[in-house]
Design a protein around this motif. Sequence first.
Motif, mmCIF file in Angstrom:
data_model
loop_
_atom_site.group_PDB
_atom_site.id
_atom_site.type_symbol
_atom_site.label_atom_id
_atom_site.label_comp_id
_atom_site.label_asym_id
_atom_site.label_seq_id
_atom_site.Cartn_x
_atom_site.Cartn_y
_atom_site.Cartn_z
ATOM 1 N N ILE A 1 -57.251 39.955 -25.560
ATOM 2 C CA ILE A 1 -58.685 39.760 -25.783
ATOM 3 C C ILE A 1 -59.351 41.131 -25.797
ATOM 4 N N LEU B 1 -57.676 29.852 -21.145
ATOM 5 C CA LEU B 1 -57.161 31.050 -21.804
ATOM 6 C C LEU B 1 -55.679 31.286 -21.477
ATOM 7 N N VAL C 1 -53.637 32.846 -24.246
ATOM 8 C CA VAL C 1 -54.202 34.026 -24.904
ATOM 9 C C VAL C 1 -53.354 35.240 -24.529
ATOM 10 N N THR D 1 -63.994 36.174 -33.348
ATOM 11 C CA THR D 1 -64.924 35.780 -32.290
ATOM 12 C C THR D 1 -65.999 34.810 -32.775
ATOM 13 N N GLY E 1 -64.376 39.610 -27.734
ATOM 14 C CA GLY E 1 -64.033 38.336 -27.100
ATOM 15 C C GLY E 1 -64.614 38.231 -25.700
ATOM 16 N N GLU F 1 -54.701 35.506 -30.098
ATOM 17 C CA GLU F 1 -55.401 36.735 -29.762
ATOM 18 C C GLU F 1 -56.870 36.602 -30.144
ATOM 19 N N ILE F 2 -57.746 37.024 -29.235
ATOM 20 C CA ILE F 2 -59.178 36.979 -29.499
ATOM 21 C C ILE F 2 -59.645 38.403 -29.769
#
Length: 97
Positions: free
Chosen positions: A54, A48, A51, A30, A58, A24-25
């Motif tokens: 976000i 990504l 991911v 970041t 991000g 997870e961003i």
Amino acid sequence: MTTPLTLTRTTDAQGRPVVKVAGEIDLSNTGAFASALEDTTGPIVVDLTEVLYIDSAGMSVLFTHAGRAELVVTPLLAPIIEVSGLTSVTKVSGMEG
């Protein structure tokens, strides 16, 4: 607390640097995400596909590097990438789904 994020650097078949991102961003990580992209010059692929989330922080990092980045996403992230406008400023693949 920092959200777990894995950043792996490789190269693609054309020799371009690739940063593969997993997790997870968000605002808590970041800085590491931005550093991974800033450590390279010229075109870069940002993968990504692993991911799960976000946030706006991000997305801001992605916009900062949009002029030289190619994004690879999954259908999960595709709506976020499209609504944000990133598709109009950088190449994005994996949007189909």
